[in-house]
Enzyme design. Structure first.
Site, mmCIF file in Angstrom:
data_model
loop_
_atom_site.group_PDB
_atom_site.id
_atom_site.type_symbol
_atom_site.label_atom_id
_atom_site.label_comp_id
_atom_site.label_asym_id
_atom_site.label_seq_id
_atom_site.Cartn_x
_atom_site.Cartn_y
_atom_site.Cartn_z
ATOM 1 N N HIS A 70 62.873 14.555 55.677
ATOM 2 C CA HIS A 70 61.363 14.246 55.750
ATOM 3 C C HIS A 70 60.389 15.136 55.630
ATOM 4 C CE1 HIS A 70 62.605 10.354 58.292
ATOM 5 N NE2 HIS A 70 63.217 10.346 57.270
ATOM 6 N N ARG A 118 56.789 8.832 59.451
ATOM 7 C CA ARG A 118 58.080 8.475 59.930
ATOM 8 C C ARG A 118 58.583 8.868 61.216
ATOM 9 N NH1 ARG A 118 60.946 9.483 54.223
ATOM 10 N NH2 ARG A 118 59.596 11.263 54.595
HETATM 11 C C1 HEM Z 1 69.154 7.116 63.040
HETATM 12 C C2 HEM Z 1 69.039 7.849 61.956
HETATM 13 C C3 HEM Z 1 68.571 7.338 60.719
HETATM 14 C C4 HEM Z 1 67.772 6.126 60.349
HETATM 15 C C5 HEM Z 1 67.482 4.811 61.228
HETATM 16 C C6 HEM Z 1 67.382 6.045 58.984
HETATM 17 C C7 HEM Z 1 66.631 5.168 58.251
HETATM 18 C C8 HEM Z 1 66.394 5.200 57.143
HETATM 19 C C9 HEM Z 1 65.762 4.231 56.193
HETATM 20 C C10 HEM Z 1 65.273 2.549 56.749
HETATM 21 C C11 HEM Z 1 65.476 4.507 55.016
HETATM 22 C C12 HEM Z 1 64.720 3.807 53.980
HETATM 23 C C13 HEM Z 1 65.911 2.781 53.374
HETATM 24 C C14 HEM Z 1 65.198 2.155 52.048
HETATM 25 O O1 HEM Z 1 64.583 1.212 52.276
HETATM 26 O O2 HEM Z 1 65.579 2.534 51.068
HETATM 27 C C15 HEM Z 1 65.899 5.827 54.896
HETATM 28 C C16 HEM Z 1 65.731 6.885 53.864
HETATM 29 C C17 HEM Z 1 66.306 7.989 53.904
HETATM 30 N N1 HEM Z 1 67.378 8.618 54.846
HETATM 31 FE FE1 HEM Z 1 67.613 8.032 56.415
HETATM 32 N N2 HEM Z 1 67.908 7.328 58.523
HETATM 33 C C18 HEM Z 1 68.473 8.052 59.560
HETATM 34 C C19 HEM Z 1 69.269 9.168 59.332
HETATM 35 C C20 HEM Z 1 69.122 9.771 58.132
HETATM 36 C C21 HEM Z 1 69.939 11.257 58.229
HETATM 37 C C22 HEM Z 1 70.707 11.687 58.775
HETATM 38 C C23 HEM Z 1 69.703 11.669 56.696
HETATM 39 C C24 HEM Z 1 70.189 12.703 56.064
HETATM 40 C C25 HEM Z 1 71.142 13.880 56.467
HETATM 41 C C26 HEM Z 1 68.747 10.639 55.961
HETATM 42 C C27 HEM Z 1 68.349 10.599 54.707
HETATM 43 C C28 HEM Z 1 67.602 9.941 54.234
HETATM 44 C C29 HEM Z 1 66.953 9.932 53.031
HETATM 45 C C30 HEM Z 1 67.065 11.079 51.849
HETATM 46 C C31 HEM Z 1 66.207 8.972 52.585
HETATM 47 C C32 HEM Z 1 65.407 8.644 51.583
HETATM 48 C C33 HEM Z 1 63.785 9.151 51.987
HETATM 49 C C34 HEM Z 1 62.792 8.755 50.904
HETATM 50 O O3 HEM Z 1 62.796 9.502 49.895
HETATM 51 O O4 HEM Z 1 61.961 7.794 51.163
HETATM 52 N N3 HEM Z 1 68.531 9.732 57.016
HETATM 53 N N4 HEM Z 1 66.295 6.164 56.220
#
Ligand code: HEM
Ligand SMILES: *[C@@H]1O[C@H](CO)[C@@H](O)[C@H](O)[C@H]1NC(C)=O
Ligand SMILES: *[C@@H]1O[C@H](CO)[C@@H](O)[C@H](O)[C@H]1NC(C)=O
Ligand SMILES: *[C@@H]1O[C@H](CO)[C@@H](O)[C@H](O)[C@H]1NC(C)=O
Ligand SMILES: *[C@@H]1O[C@H](CO)[C@@H](O)[C@H](O)[C@H]1NC(C)=O
Length: 725
Positions: free
Chosen positions: A228, A380
């Site tokens: 983020h 976020r």
């Molecule tokens: C409870 C933990 C987490 C939740 C609920 C969560 C939820 C989400 C959601 C809803 C999205 C957007 C999905 C979409 O519509 O494309 C997202 C994007 C993303 N998440 Fe997670 N995430 C979590 C943990 C993580 C972790 C641990 C990582 C990496 C180590 C991660 C990396 C990413 C990345 C790189 C994106 C794309 C960001 C962007 O460019 O907008 N997330 N996540």
């Protein structure tokens, strides 16, 4: 200059006669462009208007909350609107021409570079920034990242396009996602529905969550936190389709920006509708003009925050946002804090100020007991509780360091204290990520291959985040999300009063920090419990196809489907293309795939679902690969993450190790600091592991905070007489 094809398409068919002079044709073209622009403008205004009306009923399901928290911040709305108008105008022009010609043309067949530029201007797309804007000395990085690279001022800056390391693959070469035309075949097979992929290959029902024997839950949460800091791909701010006013929340038809996820009617997530809502990512305005018009008019996506690891999670990425985050009346360069609630005297992030926020409230609590959403540098922040805790920790660290610097340098103005502290906090984000986090994720060997020791700033490296990193590779972390959030007491046992929570109970619920024991129980849970492990070896054979940790959080969202659909929305090339990009061999057969993922049963299942290896979505393929020794990702993601980290390090003029940024003594001090120390200094946790990412047993592997080394800020003391500030 006009474009000949355009004249043929429109000029002749509009019956403009035969005696058209150049200037006459130009006028016709411009009038065609203007009317298409006007049409698009109306469509988008209507869609946004309707969206605002339907939003006035506030959202309630976590699913909707996730969507809304992923829309662009209000200060960038104009830019996103401009980009939608630009893209829609191109489509309207194209559709008109195609209808008249009864054949399929591309925008690049129709328009000249000048005409495309003209449309971008009309739409309100900003002109690119000239290097001459980067004048003078800059002691501190800009908030938006502009001018970090002085020759290419927009590199790495907020609201610029995600970088393509490989060209996009859209179904019409320009805008349509993969899977948009349901019957479209790839290598003789239709793309499987993302929900089917998720159900057949990633769904784990009763498989126990495996535990990482080396790393703590903090490793997972740092991944999300630092992601983020790096990328935020905003989704369309319109909830309504542009062309026919369909509501994306309800329709199962594809119509920009709706790209619903089709599911079977018996699916437990469906609510009998047959699809889940999905909003396409916002398009980018015209990127840098390229000689090849087709590449210029391909749809691109935006990173709305700075790519640099610069603690934008703490400070934001725009001046407007910074104003709401800073305490401008304090002489000590502090960040603003919450004035209603404290955590045993320690500070919380401020609450949103505009009206009652959408965050969930404690059941049965009275109106005057509300805990509104927090505000932080990244929007976020409220998504899950542990993320809010990390944001809070860094706000506290800023204020702690700032107060200390003020005591050392009473002659510093508030602004200087603020900027010097921001610089330190940014450096700590870089150190914790590059020294402590990344080697554990990609393994020391990949780290040495792709990054190696720091060799200084490289002005030709573009640090902007790549589309494949944000949309696939760095989403590896989604496979290690633990379904429970642990809360622990002083002796790192289950907390007596505040029990552990199911993950979905922690979504958008800042009240659970404020009313349930503050940061400490959550931080102890992150330090004192192992990460969930994505590991194939320890499962029973019959469970081999269900080895991934929970990606669908019951009744709220199927993150696996979202990731896959997002990859198709962005037109990401497939798994095999990225393997070639990283100099691995193409997977041609089931046995090649077995080799890559180390699991024959699963390989067969993947082939069955996809039909052809070239069709495998990159996120799925990368995630399934057998992890490298000592790593938490397979070779493909290690390569993609490694390359991105190299760009973020070498392409950052303000990288903490770049000579001239800090003094040698300051660098030395920064290196002694750690995430464990930040926790010691800013919470009630009194015992920590040396490395917050390594899991240990309590009490053997824990140290009293008094034994954890800390940076000595004396290195920042400046004699008033020789000061230059
Ligand atoms: C409870 C933990 C987490 C939740 C609920 C969560 C939820 C989400 C959601 C809803 C999205 C957007 C999905 C979409 O519509 O494309 C997202 C994007 C993303 N998440 Fe997670 N995430 C979590 C943990 C993580 C972790 C641990 C990582 C990496 C180590 C991660 C990396 C990413 C990345 C790189 C994106 C794309 C960001 C962007 O460019 O907008 N997330 N996540
Ligand atoms: C949007 O709605 C408002 C009132 O609901 C109206 O005044 C305005 O003209 C509308 N704008 C457009 C572009 O339709
Ligand atoms: C345009 O895209 C094609 C692939 O679609 C790529 O091979 C080519 O290098 C690109 N051209 C430029 C100028 O970027
Ligand atoms: C700003 O800082 C002052 C102390 O310098 C403090 O009294 C005040 O509460 C702070 N305001 C906010 C919003 O944090
Ligand atoms: C923590 O909780 C455990 C039981 O879950 C209890 O035995 C222990 O005494 C508690 N420790 C402290 C310091 O309260």
């Amino acid at each position: 200059m006009m474009h000949l094809t355009f004249v043929l398409m429109f000029g002749s068919l509009l019956c403009l006669g035969t005696k058209s002079s150049n200037s006459f044709e130009w006028k016709q073209i411009m009038s065609e462009i203007r009317s298409s622009f006007q049409e698009s403008l109306n469509m988008i205004n209507n869609a946004l208007n309707q969206t605002a009306r339907s939003r006035s009923r506030s959202p309630s399901s976590p699913e909707q909350m996730f969507m809304i928290s992923r829309q662009a911040a209000s200060e960038s709305q104009d830019l996103f609107k401009a980009a939608e108008i630009f893209q829609t105008t191109l489509q309207v022009l194209k559709d008109k021409a195609n209808r008249r010609q009864k054949r399929s043309l591309h925008v690049s067949d129709l328009l000249s570079v000048e005409e495309v530029e003209r449309i971008a201007d009309l739409s309100g797309c900003p002109r690119s920034v000239h290097p001459s804007t980067c004048i003078g000395e800059d002691k501190y990085r800009s908030l938006s990242g502009v001018c970090n690279n002085r020759q290419n001022p927009l590199w790495g800056s907020a609201n610029s396009g995600l970088l393509r390391w490989l060209p996009a693959e859209y179904e019409d070469n320009e805008i349509q996602p993969k899977g948009w035309n349901i019957d479209r075949q790839y290598n003789g097979f239709k793309l499987p529905l993302v929900r089917d992929v998720s159900e057949k290959l990633m769904h784990s029902s009763n498989v126990p969550v495996l535990e990482d024997n080396l790393y703590s839950q903090m490793l997972v949460d740092w991944g999300q936190y630092i992601d983020h800091d790096i990328s935020f791909t905003p989704q369309s701010s319109s909830q309504m389709a542009f062309t026919d006013g369909l509501n994306c929340l309800h329709t199962c038809r594809n119509a920009n920006p709706c790209f619903p996820i089709q599911i079977s009617r018996t699916d437990k997530l469906s609510g009998s509708k047959g699809c889940l809502p999905f909003f396409r990512s916002s398009p980018a305005c015209l990127a840098d003009l390229q000689p090849n018009l087709q590449n210029t008019t391909q749809r691109q996506q935006i990173n709305s925050i700075t790519s640099f690891i610069d603690a934008s999670t703490v400070y934001g990425h725009s001046e407007q946002l910074e104003k709401t985050l800073r305490n401008l009346s304090s002489p000590e360069g502090l960040l603003a804090v919450n004035r209603e609630h404290t955590d045993n005297g320690r500070l919380y992030l401020p609450s949103v100020t505009s009206g009652p926020s959408a965050c969930f409230q404690k059941p049965g609590s009275a109106a005057n007991e509300r805990v509104d959403c927090f505000v932080a540098g990244d929007s976020r922040v409220n998504e899950i509780l542990s993320l809010s805790a990390l944001h809070t920790l860094w706000m506290r660290e800023h204020n702690r360091v700032a107060k200390h610097l003020r005591r050392l340098n009473p002659h510093w103005r508030s602004e200087v204290i603020y900027q010097e502290t921001r610089k330190i906090v940014g450096a700590l984000h870089q150190i914790i990520t590059m020294r402590d986090y990344i080697p554990k994720i990609i393994g020391q060997e990949s780290f040495d291959n792709h990054l190696g020791p720091y060799k200084g700033y490289d002005v030709v490296l573009n640090p902007s985040v790549s589309n494949v990193f944000a949309t696939a590779a760095f989403r590896f972390g989604h496979a290690t999300i633990s379904p429970v959030l642990r809360r622990l007491n002083e002796s790192f046992q289950e907390h007596e009063r505040f029990s552990s929570l199911n993950l979905h109970q922690t979504f958008f619920s800042p009240w659970r920090l404020v009313k349930e024991g503050g940061l400490d129980p959550v931080l102890r849970g992150l330090l004192g419990r192992p990460a969930a492990l994505q590991n194939q070896d320890h499962l029973m054979t019959e469970e081999l196809t269900e080895r991934l940790v929970v990606l669908n959080i019951p009744e709220s969202l199927d993150l696996a489907s979202l990731n896959l659909q997002r990859g198709r929305d962005h037109g990401l090339p497939g798994y095999n293309d990225w393997r070639i990009f990283c100099r691995y061999t193409r997977v041609e057969t089931t046995s090649d795939l077995t080799e890559a993922i180390g699991n024959a049963v699963l390989a067969e299942k993947i082939m069955e679902v996809y039909g052809h290896p070239n069709n495998i979505d990159v996120w799925l393929g990368g995630l399934m690969e057998r992890p490298l020794p000592g790593a938490r990702t397979g070779p493909l993601f290690a390569c993609l993450i490694g390359k991105q980290m190299k760009m973020l390090r070498e392409g950052d003029r303000f990288w903490w190790e770049n000579p001239g940024i800090f003094t040698q003594q300051q660098r030395h001090e920064l290196e002694t600091h750690s995430l464990s120390r930040v926790i010691c200094d800013n919470s009630g946790v009194m015992e920590v592991p040396l490395d917050s990412f390594r899991v240990g047993t309590y009490p053997e592997d824990f140290h009293f905070c008094t034994d954890i080394p800390s940076l000595n800020l004396e290195a920042w003391r400046e004699k008033p007489d020789n000061c230059t500030v």
